[in-house]
Design a protein around this motif. Structure first.
Motif, PDB file in Angstrom:
ATOM      1  N   LEU A   1      -4.205  14.960  11.357  1.00  0.00           N
ATOM      2  CA  LEU A   1      -4.739  13.549  12.018  1.00  0.00           C
ATOM      3  C   LEU A   1      -6.104  14.005  12.535  1.00  0.00           C
ATOM      4  N   ALA A   2      -6.452  14.574  11.619  1.00  0.00           N
ATOM      5  CA  ALA A   2      -8.232  14.707  11.655  1.00  0.00           C
ATOM      6  C   ALA A   2      -8.736  13.523  11.104  1.00  0.00           C
ATOM      7  N   THR A   3      -9.499  12.679  12.293  1.00  0.00           N
ATOM      8  CA  THR A   3      -9.931  11.097  12.004  1.00  0.00           C
ATOM      9  C   THR A   3     -11.205  11.631  11.628  1.00  0.00           C
ATOM     10  N   PRO A   4     -12.275  11.089  10.545  1.00  0.00           N
ATOM     11  CA  PRO A   4     -11.358  10.205   9.760  1.00  0.00           C
ATOM     12  C   PRO A   4     -11.274  10.614   8.403  1.00  0.00           C
ATOM     13  N   LYS A   5     -11.160  11.932   8.257  1.00  0.00           N
ATOM     14  CA  LYS A   5     -11.570  12.643   6.548  1.00  0.00           C
ATOM     15  C   LYS A   5      -9.495  12.389   6.440  1.00  0.00           C
ATOM     16  N   SER A   6      -8.573  12.092   7.233  1.00  0.00           N
ATOM     17  CA  SER A   6      -7.141  12.396   6.676  1.00  0.00           C
ATOM     18  C   SER A   6      -6.734  10.747   6.509  1.00  0.00           C
ATOM     19  N   LEU A   7      -7.565   9.468   6.786  1.00  0.00           N
ATOM     20  CA  LEU A   7      -7.008   8.495   7.285  1.00  0.00           C
ATOM     21  C   LEU A   7      -7.100   8.106   5.775  1.00  0.00           C
ATOM     22  N   ALA A   8      -5.908   7.477   5.568  1.00  0.00           N
ATOM     23  CA  ALA A   8      -5.523   6.619   4.613  1.00  0.00           C
ATOM     24  C   ALA A   8      -5.256   5.647   4.416  1.00  0.00           C
ATOM     25  N   MET A   9      -5.252   4.218   3.151  1.00  0.00           N
ATOM     26  CA  MET A   9      -5.791   3.088   3.422  1.00  0.00           C
ATOM     27  C   MET A   9      -5.016   2.465   1.848  1.00  0.00           C
ATOM     28  N   SER A  10      -4.552   2.126   2.057  1.00  0.00           N
ATOM     29  CA  SER A  10      -4.257   1.102   0.636  1.00  0.00           C
ATOM     30  C   SER A  10      -3.201  -0.302   0.700  1.00  0.00           C
ATOM     31  N   ILE A  11      -4.112  -1.375  -0.188  1.00  0.00           N
ATOM     32  CA  ILE A  11      -3.800  -2.928  -0.038  1.00  0.00           C
ATOM     33  C   ILE A  11      -3.477  -3.421  -1.534  1.00  0.00           C
ATOM     34  N   ALA A  12      -2.727  -3.609  -2.391  1.00  0.00           N
ATOM     35  CA  ALA A  12      -2.295  -4.503  -3.040  1.00  0.00           C
ATOM     36  C   ALA A  12      -1.503  -5.592  -3.117  1.00  0.00           C
ATOM     37  N   GLY A  13      -1.467  -6.516  -4.611  1.00  0.00           N
ATOM     38  CA  GLY A  13      -1.145  -7.246  -4.743  1.00  0.00           C
ATOM     39  C   GLY A  13      -0.698  -8.089  -5.717  1.00  0.00           C
ATOM     40  N   ASP A  14       0.605  -8.191  -6.111  1.00  0.00           N
ATOM     41  CA  ASP A  14       1.231  -8.601  -7.342  1.00  0.00           C
ATOM     42  C   ASP A  14       1.561  -9.813  -7.755  1.00  0.00           C
ATOM     43  N   ALA A  15       1.312 -10.144  -9.347  1.00  0.00           N
ATOM     44  CA  ALA A  15       1.741 -11.681  -9.675  1.00  0.00           C
ATOM     45  C   ALA A  15       2.226 -10.825 -10.553  1.00  0.00           C
ATOM     46  N   VAL A  16       3.853 -11.621 -10.580  1.00  0.00           N
ATOM     47  CA  VAL A  16       4.656 -11.101 -12.060  1.00  0.00           C
ATOM     48  C   VAL A  16       5.742 -12.636 -12.369  1.00  0.00           C
ATOM     49  N   ALA A  17       5.451 -13.081 -14.293  1.00  0.00           N
ATOM     50  CA  ALA A  17       6.623 -14.079 -14.366  1.00  0.00           C
ATOM     51  C   ALA A  17       7.047 -13.804 -15.582  1.00  0.00           C
ATOM     52  N   PRO A  18       8.174 -14.020 -16.090  1.00  0.00           N
ATOM     53  CA  PRO A  18       8.411 -13.707 -16.691  1.00  0.00           C
ATOM     54  C   PRO A  18       8.408 -14.240 -18.284  1.00  0.00           C
ATOM     55  N   LEU A  19       7.885 -14.059 -19.072  1.00  0.00           N
ATOM     56  CA  LEU A  19       7.369 -14.691 -20.535  1.00  0.00           C
ATOM     57  C   LEU A  19       8.008 -14.349 -21.700  1.00  0.00           C
ATOM     58  N   VAL A  20       9.223 -12.663 -21.547  1.00  0.00           N
ATOM     59  CA  VAL A  20       9.749 -12.854 -23.411  1.00  0.00           C
ATOM     60  C   VAL A  20      11.785 -12.721 -22.359  1.00  0.00           C
ATOM     61  N   ASN A  21      12.783 -12.780 -23.112  1.00  0.00           N
ATOM     62  CA  ASN A  21      13.821 -12.652 -22.738  1.00  0.00           C
ATOM     63  C   ASN A  21      14.031 -13.459 -21.108  1.00  0.00           C
ATOM     64  N   ARG A  22      13.895 -15.041 -22.024  1.00  0.00           N
ATOM     65  CA  ARG A  22      14.432 -15.026 -20.397  1.00  0.00           C
ATOM     66  C   ARG A  22      15.719 -15.486 -19.650  1.00  0.00           C
ATOM     67  N   ASN A  23      16.851 -15.138 -20.864  1.00  0.00           N
ATOM     68  CA  ASN A  23      17.696 -15.590 -21.320  1.00  0.00           C
ATOM     69  C   ASN A  23      18.564 -15.541 -19.586  1.00  0.00           C
ATOM     70  N   ALA A  24      18.710 -14.627 -18.682  1.00  0.00           N
ATOM     71  CA  ALA A  24      19.569 -14.428 -17.597  1.00  0.00           C
ATOM     72  C   ALA A  24      18.752 -15.172 -16.811  1.00  0.00           C
ATOM     73  N   ILE A  25      17.620 -15.725 -16.389  1.00  0.00           N
ATOM     74  CA  ILE A  25      17.322 -16.919 -15.687  1.00  0.00           C
ATOM     75  C   ILE A  25      17.348 -17.802 -16.213  1.00  0.00           C
TER      76      ILE A  25
END
Length: 482
Positions: free
Chosen positions: A347-371
């Motif tokens: 709980l040592a602040t701010p040295k132990s403070l951790a944060m993250s943010i991420a974004g994904d964009a995923v689209a089917p390109l190959v083998n779309r038979n199931a869709i």
């Protein structure tokens, strides 16, 4: 940050390529509803249209027999099929909340503990070899890692896939409610028809016993005439056989009564017991006048049509859900908390403070038979449900039209049967007098009595069919669930 800004156009270009590639969707054709109903049930009525419809009368007002309404009340509470369906409705309702939650952000709280020893000849091992936390203290052999914080994830519903899926759940829930109403309609009709059948069996049994008493009286007359030498022992034996035959029929009718009572008890969801009823009023029962209304009212009044319509809307929306699978999906993940290799630093602040943010964009390109398969199935389901909807409407129309015709013909039939019973009842007295005066033989007496008894049974059966036809018309119009 500058490098990221410079590479951002390339990132957008990649997203655009994914989008274009994913937009290649197979061309499919949905089925349009083509089902027109005539303006009236009976074409001979011309342009006169009467919109009064008995289907809108609640069943407690439609059936005026207190014994029957009590039975229906009990069934609506205890019937096993209805109680099973109520649980299905509850499941469908819960599915709405589950799907609504899918397009909202998920936020979870979590904590983790990890101990790790990496290999000496690895990248991390080489780093640890030369790393000292404090002067003269080597890196610990077992490195711990503790973390605690909040973690969020959110799928952006850009293509309305998740919201449409939630709407599908709502439509399916509404369809199950209409399914329950349709089950209630059928249950009310089944109980009413079984009840009228029970009354008819009671009256058939009473008429049979009356006929047997008459035959027993005639048998005594025949025995007296035989002793006087005015007839033969053959006549006595034939009358005795006729009496025994009809007495055996009593037990067959009693068995039918037991089966019918148990059928009603089963519908009421209770053990076998006597069914209270007023059988003496059967002959005075008049078939209720049912107002047919117009065919288009079937779309509003019949629960099975409304259920099929809701299922069709859900199937059409499911195509949009399946179509969204071809498009890119966008996800955002974020975390905020504390992380350290030693609990005292957690709980040592701010040295132990951790944060993250991420974004994904995923689209089917190959083998779309199931869709593609899911998309094709959704379209095939829509076509199937559309045909089922048309068939349900067609079936409702012909059910109603057949029962209207059935009631008209049964009314004519009952009037003629009544005249037949009156004539044969009068002929019994006439043939008995002729027999006593030796102007008619015993076979004429036997046949006349048999025909009179059978005509009474047929009159009771016709009365029962009249009452059942009224119930079936009430059900066909969409009544009984209110």
């Amino acid at each position: 940050m500058i490098k990221f800004i410079r590479s951002f156009p390339l990132f957008l270009t990649g997203i655009l390529i994914l989008f274009i590639q994913s937009c290649k969707i197979p061309e499919l054709t949905q089925k349009e509803i083509k089902q027109e109903l005539p303006e009236n049930f009976i074409s001979t009525q011309g342009n006169d249209v009467d919109t009064i419809n008995s289907a809108r009368i609640p069943w407690k007002e439609f059936f005026n027999d207190p014994y029957l309404t009590d039975l229906i009340d009990t069934a609506l509470v205890n019937n096993k099929e209805i109680n099973i369906l109520l649980q299905r409705i509850s499941i469908a309702k819960n599915e709405i909340f589950a799907r609504k939650g899918e397009y909202k952000p998920f936020i979870n709280a979590g904590a983790g503990l990890e101990l790790e020893k990496v290999g000496h000849y690895t990248r991390n091992g080489a780093v640890e070899e030369n790393l000292e936390i404090e002067e003269g203290k080597p890196f610990p052999e077992l490195l711990g890692n503790l973390d605690i914080g909040l973690f969020a994830s959110w799928e952006l519903d850009v293509w309305q896939k998740l919201r449409n899926s939630s709407k599908v759940a709502v439509l399916e829930y509404m369809a199950t409610l209409e399914g329950k109403n349709f089950m209630i309609t059928n249950l009310v009709a089944e109980i009413a028809k079984s009840y009228y059948e029970l009354l008819a069996l009671d009256n058939t049994l009473d008429n049979l016993k009356q006929s047997i008493r008459i035959q027993e009286n005639v048998l005594e007359v025949v025995k007296t005439l035989k002793d006087a030498g005015r007839t033969t022992s053959l006549a006595v034996k034939r009358f005795e056989a006729e009496v025994k035959k009809n007495q055996s029929e009593i037990y067959a009718i009693k068995q039918e009564i037991i089966v019918t009572e148990n059928t009603i008890n089963f519908l009421l969801g209770r053990p076998a017991q006597n069914i209270p009823r007023n059988s003496d009023s059967f002959n005075s029962l008049m078939p209720k006048l049912v107002e047919n209304g117009i065919p288009s009212q079937l779309l509003e009044n019949r629960p099975d049509i409304r259920q099929a319509e809701l299922e069709l809307q859900a199937a059409e929306l499911n195509i949009q859900v399946a179509k969204a699978n071809f498009y890119p999906s966008f996800d955002i993940r974020a975390g905020l908390g504390f992380e350290a290799f030693n609990p005292k630093f957690l709980l040592a602040t701010p040295k132990s403070l951790a944060m993250s943010i991420a974004g994904d964009a995923v689209a089917p390109l190959v083998n779309r038979n199931a869709i593609i398969s899911v998309y094709n199935n959704a379209n095939a389901k829509q076509i199937q449900v559309a045909y089922e909807y048309e068939q349900t409407i067609l079936n409702a129309f012909f059910e109603t039209k057949n029962q209207i015709s059935n009631i008209n013909n049964l009314n004519e039939n009952y009037a003629l049967k009544t005249q037949q019973v009156n004539s044969l009842s009068e002929s019994i007295e006439i043939v008995n007098q002729l027999f006593r005066s030796a102007r008619a033989d015993y076979m004429e007496v036997l046949l006349t009595q048999r025909e009179a008894m059978e005509s009474k049974f047929e009159l009771i059966e016709t009365k029962k069919e009249q009452l059942i036809a009224v119930v079936d018309l009430y059900k066909a119009l969409g009544g009984g669930w209110q």
